[in-house]
Design a protein around this motif. Structure first.
Motif, PDB file in Angstrom:
ATOM      1  N   SER A 137       0.958   9.927  -3.234  1.00  0.00           N
ATOM      2  CA  SER A 137       1.323   9.205  -4.460  1.00  0.00           C
ATOM      3  C   SER A 137       0.728   9.914  -5.677  1.00  0.00           C
ATOM      4  CB  SER A 137       0.791   7.753  -4.407  1.00  0.00           C
ATOM      5  OG  SER A 137      -0.616   7.771  -4.289  1.00  0.00           O
ATOM      6  N   GLY A 138       1.138   9.461  -6.823  1.00  0.00           N
ATOM      7  CA  GLY A 138       0.514   9.842  -8.090  1.00  0.00           C
ATOM      8  C   GLY A 138       0.533  11.333  -8.377  1.00  0.00           C
ATOM      9  N   ILE A 139      -0.586  11.823  -8.861  1.00  0.00           N
ATOM     10  CA  ILE A 139      -0.686  13.223  -9.270  1.00  0.00           C
ATOM     11  C   ILE A 139      -0.506  14.151  -8.070  1.00  0.00           C
ATOM     12  CG2 ILE A 139      -2.295  14.959 -10.174  1.00  0.00           C
ATOM     13  CD1 ILE A 139      -3.436  12.765 -12.028  1.00  0.00           C
ATOM     14  N   GLY A 140      -1.066  13.771  -6.933  1.00  0.00           N
ATOM     15  CA  GLY A 140      -0.967  14.614  -5.731  1.00  0.00           C
ATOM     16  C   GLY A 140       0.475  14.819  -5.302  1.00  0.00           C
ATOM     17  N   LYS A 141       1.243  13.742  -5.370  1.00  0.00           N
ATOM     18  CA  LYS A 141       2.657  13.850  -5.017  1.00  0.00           C
ATOM     19  C   LYS A 141       3.382  14.770  -5.997  1.00  0.00           C
ATOM     20  CE  LYS A 141       5.696  10.410  -3.453  1.00  0.00           C
ATOM     21  NZ  LYS A 141       6.389   9.122  -3.635  1.00  0.00           N
ATOM     22  N   ALA A 142       3.051  14.660  -7.266  1.00  0.00           N
ATOM     23  CA  ALA A 142       3.692  15.517  -8.272  1.00  0.00           C
ATOM     24  C   ALA A 142       3.371  16.984  -8.022  1.00  0.00           C
ATOM     25  CB  ALA A 142       3.245  15.100  -9.672  1.00  0.00           C
ATOM     26  N   ILE A 143       2.143  17.254  -7.635  1.00  0.00           N
ATOM     27  CA  ILE A 143       1.750  18.641  -7.338  1.00  0.00           C
ATOM     28  C   ILE A 143       2.552  19.156  -6.142  1.00  0.00           C
ATOM     29  CG2 ILE A 143      -0.162  20.089  -6.531  1.00  0.00           C
ATOM     30  CD1 ILE A 143      -2.034  18.128  -8.112  1.00  0.00           C
ATOM     31  N   ALA A 144       2.619  18.336  -5.115  1.00  0.00           N
ATOM     32  CA  ALA A 144       3.359  18.745  -3.914  1.00  0.00           C
ATOM     33  C   ALA A 144       4.838  18.963  -4.240  1.00  0.00           C
ATOM     34  CB  ALA A 144       3.199  17.689  -2.822  1.00  0.00           C
ATOM     35  N   PRO A 177      -0.108   7.136   6.428  1.00  0.00           N
ATOM     36  CA  PRO A 177       0.932   7.928   7.098  1.00  0.00           C
ATOM     37  C   PRO A 177       2.330   7.665   6.550  1.00  0.00           C
ATOM     38  CG  PRO A 177      -0.444   6.743   8.705  1.00  0.00           C
ATOM     39  CD  PRO A 177      -0.870   6.287   7.350  1.00  0.00           C
ATOM     40  N   GLU A 178       2.651   6.403   6.250  1.00  0.00           N
ATOM     41  CA  GLU A 178       4.035   6.114   5.824  1.00  0.00           C
ATOM     42  C   GLU A 178       4.347   6.811   4.497  1.00  0.00           C
ATOM     43  OE1 GLU A 178       1.720   3.210   5.567  1.00  0.00           O
ATOM     44  OE2 GLU A 178       1.532   3.615   7.711  1.00  0.00           O
ATOM     45  N   LYS A 179       3.396   6.723   3.577  1.00  0.00           N
ATOM     46  CA  LYS A 179       3.612   7.376   2.278  1.00  0.00           C
ATOM     47  C   LYS A 179       3.747   8.881   2.442  1.00  0.00           C
ATOM     48  CE  LYS A 179       1.565   4.354  -1.196  1.00  0.00           C
ATOM     49  NZ  LYS A 179       0.603   4.304  -2.307  1.00  0.00           N
ATOM     50  N   LEU A 180       2.925   9.449   3.320  1.00  0.00           N
ATOM     51  CA  LEU A 180       2.975  10.899   3.528  1.00  0.00           C
ATOM     52  C   LEU A 180       4.310  11.305   4.147  1.00  0.00           C
ATOM     53  CD1 LEU A 180      -0.620  11.584   4.917  1.00  0.00           C
ATOM     54  CD2 LEU A 180       0.246  12.189   2.652  1.00  0.00           C
ATOM     55  N   GLU A 181       4.767  10.542   5.145  1.00  0.00           N
ATOM     56  CA  GLU A 181       6.036  10.871   5.802  1.00  0.00           C
ATOM     57  C   GLU A 181       7.191  10.790   4.812  1.00  0.00           C
ATOM     58  OE1 GLU A 181       6.467  12.266   8.508  1.00  0.00           O
ATOM     59  OE2 GLU A 181       4.713  11.830   9.755  1.00  0.00           O
ATOM     60  N   ASP A 182       7.150   9.763   3.991  1.00  0.00           N
ATOM     61  CA  ASP A 182       8.202   9.605   2.977  1.00  0.00           C
ATOM     62  C   ASP A 182       8.187  10.790   2.012  1.00  0.00           C
ATOM     63  OD1 ASP A 182      10.189   7.853   1.484  1.00  0.00           O
ATOM     64  OD2 ASP A 182       8.682   8.215  -0.073  1.00  0.00           O
ATOM     65  N   GLY A 205      -4.252  14.001  -0.725  1.00  0.00           N
ATOM     66  CA  GLY A 205      -3.878  12.837  -1.537  1.00  0.00           C
ATOM     67  C   GLY A 205      -2.466  12.963  -2.078  1.00  0.00           C
ATOM     68  N   ALA A 206      -1.575  13.526  -1.261  1.00  0.00           N
ATOM     69  CA  ALA A 206      -0.226  13.842  -1.752  1.00  0.00           C
ATOM     70  C   ALA A 206       0.745  12.679  -1.609  1.00  0.00           C
ATOM     71  CB  ALA A 206       0.322  15.075  -1.028  1.00  0.00           C
ATOM     72  N   ASN A 244      -7.287  20.366  -3.839  1.00  0.00           N
ATOM     73  CA  ASN A 244      -8.065  19.148  -3.603  1.00  0.00           C
ATOM     74  C   ASN A 244      -7.713  18.142  -4.677  1.00  0.00           C
ATOM     75  OD1 ASN A 244      -9.823  19.801  -1.350  1.00  0.00           O
ATOM     76  ND2 ASN A 244     -10.728  21.322  -2.741  1.00  0.00           N
ATOM     77  N   ASN A 245      -6.748  17.314  -4.338  1.00  0.00           N
ATOM     78  CA  ASN A 245      -6.359  16.290  -5.306  1.00  0.00           C
ATOM     79  C   ASN A 245      -6.932  14.927  -4.938  1.00  0.00           C
ATOM     80  OD1 ASN A 245      -4.418  14.776  -7.235  1.00  0.00           O
ATOM     81  ND2 ASN A 245      -3.964  13.967  -5.196  1.00  0.00           N
ATOM     82  N   ALA A 246      -7.177  14.713  -3.642  1.00  0.00           N
ATOM     83  CA  ALA A 246      -7.625  13.387  -3.195  1.00  0.00           C
ATOM     84  C   ALA A 246      -8.902  12.988  -3.925  1.00  0.00           C
ATOM     85  CB  ALA A 246      -7.871  13.400  -1.692  1.00  0.00           C
ATOM     86  N   GLY A 247      -8.908  11.766  -4.391  1.00  0.00           N
ATOM     87  CA  GLY A 247     -10.078  11.271  -5.102  1.00  0.00           C
ATOM     88  C   GLY A 247      -9.711   9.969  -5.756  1.00  0.00           C
ATOM     89  N   GLY A 248     -10.686   9.326  -6.278  1.00  0.00           N
ATOM     90  CA  GLY A 248     -10.394   8.063  -6.938  1.00  0.00           C
ATOM     91  C   GLY A 248     -11.630   7.464  -7.565  1.00  0.00           C
ATOM     92  N   GLN A 249     -11.413   6.390  -8.257  1.00  0.00           N
ATOM     93  CA  GLN A 249     -12.507   5.685  -8.905  1.00  0.00           C
ATOM     94  C   GLN A 249     -11.995   4.321  -9.325  1.00  0.00           C
ATOM     95  OE1 GLN A 249     -11.724   8.999 -10.680  1.00  0.00           O
ATOM     96  NE2 GLN A 249      -9.849   7.928 -11.218  1.00  0.00           N
ATOM     97  N   PHE A 250     -12.888   3.501  -9.779  1.00  0.00           N
ATOM     98  CA  PHE A 250     -12.487   2.221 -10.352  1.00  0.00           C
ATOM     99  C   PHE A 250     -13.314   2.015 -11.606  1.00  0.00           C
ATOM    100  CE2 PHE A 250     -15.751   1.694  -7.151  1.00  0.00           C
ATOM    101  CZ  PHE A 250     -16.707   0.910  -7.774  1.00  0.00           C
TER     102      PHE A 250
END
Lengths: 292, 277
Positions: free
Chosen positions: A40-47, A64-69, A37-38, A114-120
């Protein structure tokens, strides 16, 4: 302002890349870190933080686009290889294939985040079976596939080591209007304790970081009129930032965590003690009735 | 606002018949309710507390309820020697003890920055050290006579911290973890030990809220009402009975969900926490 360079919630990439950190340069030189989950958000900050500290990164996620960026920026930060693995952790076959790719690309793995996750946000009465399964499949089942897959590889290669850190949530006082995530995050907190025990003989450490209300792109999942109140949900009466979470992960991942296993580290400004969190709006039943 | 509905009796008549109960803290409302519940179910009682007048009132209430005359003896649990002598006397009066209940609940609320040393000591010495001064001599008697025993302690709901009552929260947490340790160490002697955390209860004079805040505090839990003294008396009667014979080292929280939601301030609430709505 919600512009490409300045997101409404959480820091822009340029700011993220220079956020203050207590950790020293090169702390993760020679280490391979996988962050799910890298994009965006917290996952990106960790990475980003691991990259700044010299880690070789593998990042996975659904877009894929977000990950490549993200990968491009990580390479700029670390000067190290970054592999990109578009997939969903909900599919155990994709998890297995992705882990094989990671091992092939980097010759192994040191830290799984393991950052990937979500909720609503939804009142419990209104959660559909589909919505329930979506949250449980990602937060609990997907996390489990990742943990077991990584641990099997570590044990198979006989390396006596391995480090798993999962981002869960501070659920001990419940998280109203997020029944599905409370259940799944609580489950992962406990799953991690069980694995910490079972896998201790293999030298694998298993820990969690449990954030409260951390301001990130994840806030877009909530109605804005409710987000305004998120800062009131803890004793400090402010939201945390993504670096709060990322630095907690690094603490557990680094040499500072070498005697820690089965631990859930809360990062929540005192939410577990005081405050109200109503991500779908406070019901009338809980409105203040006494003197202010 | 919903009110607690009257409920039928939980326990069969005589459920505690013949049980020898040593009860400290019978000079407060919770202790008195526990005494009346256990006495009405057939227990024989030895009552203690710092306030001799209140102990006499509790004894009179028991007699009026047809529960038989208890033994009473005033005691300051903060003094270890005095507590041990009181345990000896209570043991002698009942010819032994099956159940030790500690409902002692000294309070001295203050903002932590303003808390006087004597208010810290009064609460910690009585609620925490006092609990130890009570359970140790009793457990030694149980060990020496090869008799099983059960301990139930009523404590404050400390789990989210107790702003305005740092002394009470620390003491309650201390009692719980002391309980968990003795539950393990003394399991070998067939001694069980558990705690009941009591939230806001109607009729408990032992809760000096600031004027005007009582109504707000009473509904500071998801059920939005105060509990009753019976709620806690039943919890103690359960944990003290053979029905809970496999329960030890545990905490039963009777607070309407207050651990999850709601805030109680025994001192004036600081402006910082007056939430903008």
């Amino acid at each position: 302002m919600n512009t490409p360079t300045r997101p409404k919630f959480g820091p822009a990439d340029e700011a993220l890349a220079t956020m203050p950190t207590v950790y020293r340069d090169g702390l993760f030189d020679g280490k391979v870190v996988l962050v799910s989950g890298a994009g965006s958000g917290i996952g990106k900050a960790i990475a980003f933080l691991f990259a700044r500290l010299g880690a070789t990164l593998a990042i996975c996620g659904r877009k894929p686009e977000k990950l490549e960026d993200c990968a491009e920026k990580l390479r700029a930060l670390s000067g190290k290889p970054v592999s990109v693995h578009p997939m969903t952790i909900r599919d155990p076959l994709m998890v297995d294939a992705m882990l094989t790719e990671v091992w092939q690309a980097h010759g192994g793995l040191d830290v799984l985040v393991n950052n990937a996750g979500g909720q609503f946000a939804a009142n419990a009465f209104d959660i559909s079976p589909k919505g329930w399964h979506a949250v449980i499949d990602t937060n609990l089942n997907g996390t489990w596939y990742m943990m077991q897959g990584a641990a099997r590889r570590w044990v198979a290669e006989g390396r006596r080591g391995g480090n798993i850190i999962t981002i869960t949530a501070a659920v001990e006082r419940s998280l109203t209007q997020m029944t599905h995530t409370t259940a799944s995050r609580g489950a992962v907190n406990m799953l991690s304790r069980t694995l910490a025990l079972e896998w201790a003989e293999h030298g694998i450490r298993v820990n969690c970081v449990a954030p409260g209300t951390i301001e990130s792109t994840g806030f877009h999942n909530y109605n804005e009129s409710h987000v305004e109140h998120f800062a009131l949900a803890n004793a400090m009466q402010k939201t945390g930032d993504v670096q709060d979470t990322a630095e907690a992960v690094v603490y557990l991942a680094g040499p500072s965590g070498k005697y820690l296993t089965g631990v859930t580290l809360p990062v929540e400004g005192g939410l577990l003690l005081w405050g109200e969190f109503w991500p779908a709006g406070r019901p009338a039943w809980f409105a203040p009735r006494g003197p202010a | 606002m919903p009110e607690p509905s009257p409920r039928p009796a939980l326990f069969a008549p005589g459920a505690h018949a013949g049980r020898r109960v040593v009860l400290a803290g019978a000079d407060n409302a919770i202790g008195r309710a526990i005494a009346l519940r256990l006495g009405s179910l057939g227990a024989r009682l030895a009552l203690g507390g710092a306030d001799a007048g209140a102990l006499a009132d509790c004894a009179a209430a028991l007699r009026a309820a047809g529960a038989g005359a208890p033994w009473t003896g005033p005691v300051q649990l903060a003094h270890a020697d005095e507590a041990a002598r009181w345990v000896d006397a209570a043991w002698a009066a009942l010819g032994g003890c099956d159940l030790l209940v500690n409902a002692t609940a000294r309070r001295a609320p203050a903002r932590a920055l303003d808390m006087r040393l004597e208010d810290w000591r009064a609460v910690v010495d009585t609620n925490f050290s006092g609990a130890w001064h009570l359970v140790l001599p009793m457990a030694q008697r149980w060990r020496d006579s090869a008799a099983p025993g059960t301990i139930v302690s009523v404590i404050a709901p400390f789990q989210r911290g107790m702003p305005g009552a740092a002394n009470e929260g620390a003491a309650a947490a201390g009692v719980l973890y002391m309980t968990k340790t003795i539950a393990v160490e003394w399991a070998a002697y067939r001694i069980r030990a558990n705690c009941v955390a009591a939230g806001v209860l109607a009729g408990s004079e032992n809760q000096p809220w600031p004027p005007g805040d009582a109504a707000a505090i009473a509904e500071a839990n998801p059920m939005r009402r105060a509990g009753t003294l019976d709620d806690v008396a039943d919890a103690v009667a359960f944990l003290g009975s053979d029905a809970a014979g496999f329960v030890t080292g545990d905490l039963l929280t009777v607070d309407g969900g207050g651990v999850l939601w709601g805030e109680t301030w025994p001192v004036a609430k600081p402006d910082f926490f007056k939430v903008r709505t």
